[in-house]
Enzyme design. Structure first.
Site, PDB file in Angstrom:
ATOM      1  N   GLY A  83       3.534 -13.856  -0.870  1.00  0.00           N
ATOM      2  CA  GLY A  83       2.402 -14.563  -1.490  1.00  0.00           C
ATOM      3  C   GLY A  83       2.879 -15.268  -2.743  1.00  0.00           C
ATOM      4  CG  HIS A 126      -4.249  -8.550  -9.204  1.00  0.00           C
ATOM      5  ND1 HIS A 126      -4.484  -9.089 -10.456  1.00  0.00           N
ATOM      6  CD2 HIS A 126      -3.898  -9.588  -8.413  1.00  0.00           C
ATOM      7  CE1 HIS A 126      -4.290 -10.397 -10.402  1.00  0.00           C
ATOM      8  NE2 HIS A 126      -3.933 -10.717  -9.181  1.00  0.00           N
TER       9      HIS A 126
HETATM   10  C1  LIG Z   1      -2.810 -14.460  -7.323  1.00  0.00           C
HETATM   11  S1  LIG Z   1      -1.814 -15.565  -6.382  1.00  0.00           S
HETATM   12  C2  LIG Z   1      -0.192 -15.114  -6.939  1.00  0.00           C
HETATM   13  C3  LIG Z   1       0.837 -16.176  -6.701  1.00  0.00           C
HETATM   14  C4  LIG Z   1       2.249 -15.805  -7.172  1.00  0.00           C
HETATM   15  N1  LIG Z   1       2.746 -14.615  -6.498  1.00  0.00           N
HETATM   16  C5  LIG Z   1       2.292 -15.635  -8.666  1.00  0.00           C
HETATM   17  O1  LIG Z   1       2.342 -14.515  -9.174  1.00  0.00           O
HETATM   18  O2  LIG Z   1       2.247 -16.663  -9.361  1.00  0.00           O
HETATM   19  C6  LIG Z   1      -1.948 -14.831  -4.761  1.00  0.00           C
HETATM   20  C7  LIG Z   1      -1.186 -15.580  -3.701  1.00  0.00           C
HETATM   21  O3  LIG Z   1      -1.278 -14.856  -2.466  1.00  0.00           O
HETATM   22  C8  LIG Z   1      -1.408 -15.797  -1.421  1.00  0.00           C
HETATM   23  N2  LIG Z   1      -2.076 -15.139  -0.287  1.00  0.00           N
HETATM   24  C9  LIG Z   1      -3.368 -14.745  -0.189  1.00  0.00           C
HETATM   25  N3  LIG Z   1      -3.607 -14.186   0.994  1.00  0.00           N
HETATM   26  C10 LIG Z   1      -2.431 -14.225   1.676  1.00  0.00           C
HETATM   27  C11 LIG Z   1      -2.049 -13.761   2.971  1.00  0.00           C
HETATM   28  N4  LIG Z   1      -2.934 -13.179   3.779  1.00  0.00           N
HETATM   29  N5  LIG Z   1      -0.763 -13.914   3.343  1.00  0.00           N
HETATM   30  C12 LIG Z   1       0.159 -14.523   2.517  1.00  0.00           C
HETATM   31  N6  LIG Z   1      -0.157 -14.961   1.263  1.00  0.00           N
HETATM   32  C13 LIG Z   1      -1.440 -14.816   0.867  1.00  0.00           C
HETATM   33  C14 LIG Z   1      -2.283 -16.877  -2.018  1.00  0.00           C
HETATM   34  O4  LIG Z   1      -2.189 -18.086  -1.296  1.00  0.00           O
HETATM   35  C15 LIG Z   1      -1.735 -16.966  -3.435  1.00  0.00           C
HETATM   36  O5  LIG Z   1      -0.723 -17.919  -3.553  1.00  0.00           O
END
Ligand SMILES: C[S@@+](CC[C@H](N)C(=O)[O-])C[C@H]1O[C@@H](n2cnc3c(N)ncnc32)[C@H](O)[C@@H]1O
Length: 345
Positions: free
Chosen positions: A184, A253
């Site tokens: 993610g 989180h």
């Molecule tokens: C809060 S952001 C954090 C982004 C990055 N890891 C950071 O700390 O800057 C959460 C990330 O999880 C990704 N995400 C959400 N659901 C997901 C899934 N089911 N599978 C893969 N990625 C996912 C979102 O697209 C987003 O980019």
């Protein structure tokens, strides 16, 4: 004549409560000033309301009332001649400033979120995340269909990643030859930072597919140099195998314990037993005594049904899913680094 003690003065209104109730007004004034481009104009030079109104094509008397409130809130300044001027807080509201809070303003005060907060009471009754109650779709699925909202989210994530998490990940040691899988990992900002600081490493960015892919240019360079790859997928379906270190930065989180457990289950299934896993997240005070942390926890709850956890709560979540905490390291940012591994069989 009977002696009576003077009557106690009637209790006044609880002033702090009044301010808390009305806090949204100031939030809206800040958002409006940003949308009108006022902070950038004030950064150029101190100006009167009439000047500013002319620059933005508005009404000076109405603008002055917004500016006066922001002066009282110490978001902007005013000199003896009545000209408005930029304070440090004003400069933080200029787009492109090194620590600009503009992405935060656009994300936090997004009307999509406002409509979600209206459903908080219903969430408490039925358990479904307020965002989903308001919009009929979970937060990340919504972003998948709304390009503008996805962009606001990604820009905000990148801003925090660059300003704060970049500092946090310097605490993680990587050996040459390691493959880092960033689960993610958003637009690749953080993975680019980790790869650049650790020569000889390679990386895989694992993310949901985007309608428009807007990757961090540094990450794109690393892909072109053969040090990084992008893999699309959902961590609720699978997690890529073949990594040495798996990074979960601000991922767990976003979810409640059941959903986080499904992600951890897929991490367990995709790996052998030697891999290292790293959580980068805010780890809250276990007594829940800090208002900024409880407020952040509610944001996670309203948007995604997620939660902020203490280091102890993270460790319990990991233990319940077959993992063991190896270390917890505070950093110079609000984020902690928690390393974990497969637990004993
Ligand atoms: C809060 S952001 C954090 C982004 C990055 N890891 C950071 O700390 O800057 C959460 C990330 O999880 C990704 N995400 C959400 N659901 C997901 C899934 N089911 N599978 C893969 N990625 C996912 C979102 O697209 C987003 O980019």
């Amino acid at each position: 004549m009977s002696e009576t003690s003077p009557a106690a003065p009637p209790p006044g209104p609880p002033l702090r409560l009044l301010q808390q109730i009305a806090a949204y007004r100031t939030s809206h004034c800040i958002r409006t000033a940003v949308e009108l481009g006022i902070p950038a104009l004030l950064q150029e030079a101190p100006q009167t309301a009439a000047n500013l109104a002319e620059r933005i094509g508005g009404k000076a008397d109405l603008l002055a009332r917004l500016l006066d409130h922001l002066v009282n809130e110490e978001v902007i300044g005013r000199d003896d001649t009545g000209r408005y001027l930029a304070l440090p807080a004003t400069r933080a509201l200029v787009p492109g400033h090194p620590h600009s809070l503009v992405p935060w303003v656009r994300f936090e005060l997004d009307p999509l979120h406002g409509r979600a907060w209206e459903q908080l009471g219903e969430q408490i009754k039925v358990g479904t995340p307020a965002f989903e109650l308001a919009h009929g779709s979970p937060f990340f699925s919504w972003l998948g269909q709304d390009e503008a909202a996805q962009q606001r989210f990604d820009i905000q994530m990148r801003a925090i990643a660059m300003a704060l998490i970049g500092i946090a990940v310097r605490h993680i040691q990587f050996a040459a030859g390691e493959t880092i899988v960033d689960i993610g990992g958003g637009d690749g900002s953080l993975l680019a930072e980790m790869l650049s600081r650790n020569p000889g490493t390679t990386g895989v960015l694992f993310e949901l597919p985007r309608a428009t892919e807007a990757l961090n240019p540094r990450f794109v360079e690393l892909m072109q140099a053969g040090r990084a790859a992008l893999k699309h997928g959902s961590f609720f379906e699978e997690i890529p195998s073949g990594g040495d270190t798996y990074v979960f930065s601000r991922i767990l989180h976003d979810f409640d314990d059941a959903a986080a457990g499904r992600i951890l289950g897929n991490a367990s299934a995709a790996t052998k037993r030697h891999e290292r896993f790293v959580i980068v997240d805010i780890m809250v005070d276990p007594a829940r005594a800090k208002p900024n942390e409880t407020s952040q926890d509610l944001l996670m709850m309203v948007l995604m049904g997620g939660r902020e956890r203490s280091a102890g709560e993270f460790s319990q979540l990991l233990a319940a899913n077959g993992f063991a905490t190896a270390s917890v390291t505070p950093t110079a940012s609000p984020f902690h680094i928690l390393e974990f591994r497969h637990g004993p069989k």
